[in-house]
Design a protein around this motif. Structure first.
Motif, PDB file in Angstrom:
ATOM      1  N   CYS A  32       0.863  -1.186   0.000  1.00 19.71           N
ATOM      2  CA  CYS A  32       0.000   0.000   0.000  1.00 19.71           C
ATOM      3  C   CYS A  32       0.902   1.239   0.000  1.00 19.71           C
ATOM      4  O   CYS A  32       1.851   1.307   0.772  1.00 19.71           O
ATOM      5  N   TYR A  54       0.365   4.076   1.110  1.00 18.74           N
ATOM      6  CA  TYR A  54       0.209   4.881   2.326  1.00 18.74           C
ATOM      7  C   TYR A  54       0.931   4.249   3.509  1.00 18.74           C
ATOM      8  O   TYR A  54       1.693   4.896   4.203  1.00 18.74           O
ATOM      9  N   CYS A  55       0.672   2.918   3.729  1.00 19.82           N
ATOM     10  CA  CYS A  55       1.135   2.323   4.983  1.00 19.82           C
ATOM     11  C   CYS A  55       2.018   1.081   4.769  1.00 19.82           C
ATOM     12  O   CYS A  55       2.418   0.447   5.726  1.00 19.82           O
ATOM     13  N   CYS A  83      -7.208  -0.064   1.088  1.00 21.28           N
ATOM     14  CA  CYS A  83      -6.335  -0.756   2.030  1.00 21.28           C
ATOM     15  C   CYS A  83      -7.143  -1.185   3.252  1.00 21.28           C
ATOM     16  O   CYS A  83      -7.831  -0.371   3.858  1.00 21.28           O
ATOM     17  N   CYS A  95      -5.040   0.703   6.566  1.00 16.38           N
ATOM     18  CA  CYS A  95      -5.171   2.147   6.821  1.00 16.38           C
ATOM     19  C   CYS A  95      -6.465   2.727   6.270  1.00 16.38           C
ATOM     20  O   CYS A  95      -6.750   3.900   6.455  1.00 16.38           O
TER      21      CYS A  95
HETATM   22 ZN    ZN Z   1      -2.625   1.129   3.714  1.00 17.46          ZN
END
Ligand code: ZN
Ligand code: ZN
Length: 314
Positions: A223, A225-226, A237, A240
């Protein structure tokens, strides 16, 4: 031309409205756009909604009016309605292009793209990618996109059986036997069964009769983002909860260290995939513009392209 907008509008609205395209309506929209007068605006909206003669006019005029008045949010709402009508009628390319140009316009005006619009564009784009991948002989990519389309089959009411049939066939072909079986079972419902193309009927019945549930798990990637590992075509996701931008070439979720954007439309794509695509077809699958392979740049700072979940302002 001499700024007598009220009189001009009155005359334009008296002209007969043809079914396909009305020059008088386009001029009426231009008139109201220049007049910036609330009374005239409402008069035209009433006319377009059919309050005057009981006949609602094609939604594209309402869309053009809002664009002429720089009312982008209302225009966006209208674009979603127009695209939905195109989609119900089976005109997927038209629906796609309406949503695409609206997203581009909102982006230019720095207005956040409404979630429903982004989601509808993603689903229509996935449908368009199916054709591209299957034509290139990349059946696994095609099958993954067909699964996404089949999971949203209510949005494709004109082609339920043909789409489910292609999903069964392409999944079977690429070794996604369990998925192939589930969509084949869906096709055995009485409302679909008799509509299956005779060419595929026997094969689909055989798939249901002898269930083969072998299927490899989909490959994963982090992902953006995370960094949680997610299946390649997963766009939300589970860790997150962010929704992740999709790659316009594969339909997969974007990955931080393989990021590029189309130099024409600025939509994101996996760098390696877009580069490979342009080697034999120099056309962007989103905006259909010609792209020179050398013009793709790998993007290091992807922050501007990621917008963590926030409550949508109205
Ligand atoms: Zn994520
Ligand atoms: Zn593009």
């Amino acid at each position: 031309m001499c700024e007598q907008y009220q009189r001009a509008l009155k005359h334009f609205l008296r002209c007969p409205v043809s079914v396909d395209d009305s020059q008088a309506l386009d001029l009426a929209i231009e008139t109201v756009g220049s007049a910036k007068d609330e009374v005239l605006t409402h008069q035209l909206i009433d006319f377009l909604m059919g309050e005057a003669d009981g006949i609602p006019k094609d939604a594209k005029y309402l869309f053009r009016l809002y664009m002429a008045l720089n009312q982008y949010r209302e225009a966006a709402r209208t674009a979603v309605i127009i695209a939905r009508e195109e989609q119900i009628a089976g005109n997927y390319r038209n629906g796609h292009d309406v949503l695409f140009s609206m997203c581009r316009e909102l982006h230019k005006q720095k207005i956040k793209i409404p979630a429903e619009m982004a989601n509808n564009l993603m689903i229509l784009h996935s449908y368009i990618l199916v054709k591209m991948h299957v034509k290139k002989g990349d059946h696994l990519k095609g099958a993954r996109m067909l699964i996404r389309v089949a999971n949203n089959i209510s949005k494709f009411p004109s082609h339920v059986v043909p789409i489910l049939t292609s999903t069964v066939i392409e999944c079977h072909r690429s070794g996604l036997r369990n998925s192939s079986f589930s969509y084949a079972a869906m096709l055995m419902r009485p409302e679909y069964r008799n509509k299956i193309d005779a060419k595929y009927k026997k094969k689909i019945e055989a798939i249901v009769r002898k269930p083969d549930k072998s299927e490899q798990d989909e490959t994963t990637s982090p992902c953006p983002y995370c960094k949680t590992e997610l299946e390649d075509t997963e766009l939300t996701c589970h860790d997150c909860k962010n929704s992740i931008p999709f790659c316009i070439v594969t339909g997969r979720h974007m990955i931080k260290d393989n990021w590029t954007v189309c130099p024409e439309c600025d939509f994101p794509a996996l760098y390696s995939e877009f580069k490979t695509l342009l080697e034999d077809d120099e056309i962007c699958p989103m905006c259909s513009e010609r792209i020179k392979p050398g013009s793709l740049k790998k993007i290091e700072n992807v922050k501007p392209y990621l917008s963590p979940e926030e409550t949508e302002e109205q």
